[in-house]
Design a protein around this motif. Sequence first.
Motif, PDB file in Angstrom:
ATOM      1  N   LEU A   7       0.814  -1.209   0.000  1.00  0.00           N
ATOM      2  CA  LEU A   7       0.000   0.000   0.000  1.00  0.00           C
ATOM      3  C   LEU A   7       0.857   1.274   0.000  1.00  0.00           C
ATOM      4  O   LEU A   7       0.589   2.168  -0.807  1.00  0.00           O
ATOM      5  CB  LEU A   7      -0.978   0.003   1.175  1.00  0.00           C
ATOM      6  CG  LEU A   7      -1.947   1.187   1.213  1.00  0.00           C
ATOM      7  CD1 LEU A   7      -2.798   1.230  -0.055  1.00  0.00           C
ATOM      8  CD2 LEU A   7      -2.833   1.106   2.437  1.00  0.00           C
ATOM      9  N   PRO A   8       1.879   1.402   0.825  1.00  0.00           N
ATOM     10  CA  PRO A   8       2.715   2.606   0.738  1.00  0.00           C
ATOM     11  C   PRO A   8       3.383   2.754  -0.641  1.00  0.00           C
ATOM     12  O   PRO A   8       3.519   3.864  -1.152  1.00  0.00           O
ATOM     13  CB  PRO A   8       3.768   2.406   1.834  1.00  0.00           C
ATOM     14  CG  PRO A   8       3.129   1.476   2.803  1.00  0.00           C
ATOM     15  CD  PRO A   8       2.240   0.590   1.987  1.00  0.00           C
ATOM     16  N   PHE A   9       3.787   1.648  -1.243  1.00  0.00           N
ATOM     17  CA  PHE A   9       4.384   1.695  -2.578  1.00  0.00           C
ATOM     18  C   PHE A   9       3.380   2.252  -3.593  1.00  0.00           C
ATOM     19  O   PHE A   9       3.707   3.124  -4.391  1.00  0.00           O
ATOM     20  CB  PHE A   9       4.854   0.302  -3.012  1.00  0.00           C
ATOM     21  CG  PHE A   9       5.347   0.268  -4.425  1.00  0.00           C
ATOM     22  CD1 PHE A   9       6.618   0.718  -4.746  1.00  0.00           C
ATOM     23  CD2 PHE A   9       4.529  -0.194  -5.450  1.00  0.00           C
ATOM     24  CE1 PHE A   9       7.070   0.707  -6.055  1.00  0.00           C
ATOM     25  CE2 PHE A   9       4.969  -0.210  -6.761  1.00  0.00           C
ATOM     26  CZ  PHE A   9       6.246   0.242  -7.066  1.00  0.00           C
ATOM     27  N   VAL A  10       2.144   1.752  -3.546  1.00  0.00           N
ATOM     28  CA  VAL A  10       1.106   2.226  -4.464  1.00  0.00           C
ATOM     29  C   VAL A  10       0.838   3.706  -4.233  1.00  0.00           C
ATOM     30  O   VAL A  10       0.751   4.481  -5.190  1.00  0.00           O
ATOM     31  CB  VAL A  10      -0.192   1.387  -4.311  1.00  0.00           C
ATOM     32  CG1 VAL A  10      -1.355   2.037  -5.029  1.00  0.00           C
ATOM     33  CG2 VAL A  10       0.025  -0.026  -4.807  1.00  0.00           C
ATOM     34  N   LEU A  11       0.720   4.116  -2.987  1.00  0.00           N
ATOM     35  CA  LEU A  11       0.434   5.514  -2.684  1.00  0.00           C
ATOM     36  C   LEU A  11       1.599   6.436  -3.046  1.00  0.00           C
ATOM     37  O   LEU A  11       1.388   7.557  -3.498  1.00  0.00           O
ATOM     38  CB  LEU A  11       0.090   5.676  -1.204  1.00  0.00           C
ATOM     39  CG  LEU A  11      -1.236   5.049  -0.763  1.00  0.00           C
ATOM     40  CD1 LEU A  11      -1.403   5.174   0.750  1.00  0.00           C
ATOM     41  CD2 LEU A  11      -2.409   5.670  -1.492  1.00  0.00           C
ATOM     42  N   ALA A  12       2.814   5.974  -2.901  1.00  0.00           N
ATOM     43  CA  ALA A  12       3.978   6.813  -3.143  1.00  0.00           C
ATOM     44  C   ALA A  12       4.390   6.877  -4.611  1.00  0.00           C
ATOM     45  O   ALA A  12       4.891   7.897  -5.065  1.00  0.00           O
ATOM     46  CB  ALA A  12       5.154   6.327  -2.294  1.00  0.00           C
ATOM     47  N   PHE A  13       4.178   5.793  -5.366  1.00  0.00           N
ATOM     48  CA  PHE A  13       4.692   5.753  -6.730  1.00  0.00           C
ATOM     49  C   PHE A  13       3.613   5.607  -7.806  1.00  0.00           C
ATOM     50  O   PHE A  13       3.600   6.352  -8.775  1.00  0.00           O
ATOM     51  CB  PHE A  13       5.712   4.613  -6.875  1.00  0.00           C
ATOM     52  CG  PHE A  13       6.927   4.812  -6.028  1.00  0.00           C
ATOM     53  CD1 PHE A  13       7.888   5.748  -6.369  1.00  0.00           C
ATOM     54  CD2 PHE A  13       7.105   4.090  -4.860  1.00  0.00           C
ATOM     55  CE1 PHE A  13       9.003   5.949  -5.585  1.00  0.00           C
ATOM     56  CE2 PHE A  13       8.217   4.278  -4.067  1.00  0.00           C
ATOM     57  CZ  PHE A  13       9.171   5.220  -4.424  1.00  0.00           C
ATOM     58  N   LEU A  19      -2.370   9.893 -11.361  1.00  0.00           N
ATOM     59  CA  LEU A  19      -2.984  11.224 -11.233  1.00  0.00           C
ATOM     60  C   LEU A  19      -2.440  12.199 -12.272  1.00  0.00           C
ATOM     61  O   LEU A  19      -3.204  12.961 -12.866  1.00  0.00           O
ATOM     62  CB  LEU A  19      -2.780  11.779  -9.828  1.00  0.00           C
ATOM     63  CG  LEU A  19      -3.615  11.127  -8.726  1.00  0.00           C
ATOM     64  CD1 LEU A  19      -3.224  11.671  -7.353  1.00  0.00           C
ATOM     65  CD2 LEU A  19      -5.093  11.320  -8.985  1.00  0.00           C
ATOM     66  N   VAL A  20      -1.140  12.195 -12.516  1.00  0.00           N
ATOM     67  CA  VAL A  20      -0.558  13.079 -13.527  1.00  0.00           C
ATOM     68  C   VAL A  20      -1.070  12.698 -14.918  1.00  0.00           C
ATOM     69  O   VAL A  20      -1.433  13.557 -15.720  1.00  0.00           O
ATOM     70  CB  VAL A  20       0.982  13.055 -13.471  1.00  0.00           C
ATOM     71  CG1 VAL A  20       1.595  13.718 -14.698  1.00  0.00           C
ATOM     72  CG2 VAL A  20       1.472  13.729 -12.197  1.00  0.00           C
ATOM     73  N   PHE A  21      -1.121  11.401 -15.199  1.00  0.00           N
ATOM     74  CA  PHE A  21      -1.636  10.933 -16.494  1.00  0.00           C
ATOM     75  C   PHE A  21      -3.090  11.377 -16.677  1.00  0.00           C
ATOM     76  O   PHE A  21      -3.479  11.842 -17.751  1.00  0.00           O
ATOM     77  CB  PHE A  21      -1.521   9.404 -16.578  1.00  0.00           C
ATOM     78  CG  PHE A  21      -1.808   8.839 -17.917  1.00  0.00           C
ATOM     79  CD1 PHE A  21      -0.928   8.995 -18.973  1.00  0.00           C
ATOM     80  CD2 PHE A  21      -2.989   8.132 -18.142  1.00  0.00           C
ATOM     81  CE1 PHE A  21      -1.189   8.464 -20.219  1.00  0.00           C
ATOM     82  CE2 PHE A  21      -3.268   7.602 -19.385  1.00  0.00           C
ATOM     83  CZ  PHE A  21      -2.367   7.766 -20.429  1.00  0.00           C
TER      84      PHE A  21
END
Length: 176
Positions: A7-13, A19-21
Amino acid sequence: MIKKNWLPFVLAFVLPIVLVFWWWGGFNRATIVQTVAGPYHYVYAEHIGDYGKIPDIQIKVADALRAQGITPGAPITILYDDPRTTLKSAQRAHVGYLLGRGVAIKAPLQVGDIAARPVLEARVQASMLLAPSTAYQALHDYLKSGGKDIRMPTVEIYVPGNSINQMGVLTVEMPI
């Protein structure tokens, strides 16, 4: 083996990339309509070579216009050759900006006109990095169902957004 801290990996990367895409219009679809487009009056520089260099030419044209005391209009590009079948060194384009009638332009810039004509128009709201591939893919998919393919020359007009939060709109016009 999946670790417990996914979960931290998904939220961080992953989430920031998605979101940018999304913000750049990567999930937007192009609309296709048959219409009459033009007439256009534009100032341009002729480009022969890799279409990937068009943004550099666009900047040079804008700088040349400003040096002449003229504010550039919406960017316009006329692509004469299909990049799928033409060598990069032989690709031809007019790269410039829409221009009001009666504005005097000095060399090395040139002035061109495109008459009103029937076109198949693809329109998408997205970043200029993503919009061309979305528009041309939509045109290809639309034409493929009728056994046709994209025909050149195409006219691309990109109207920038009004703010940092709004992406511009790319219109690609293909002759019918």
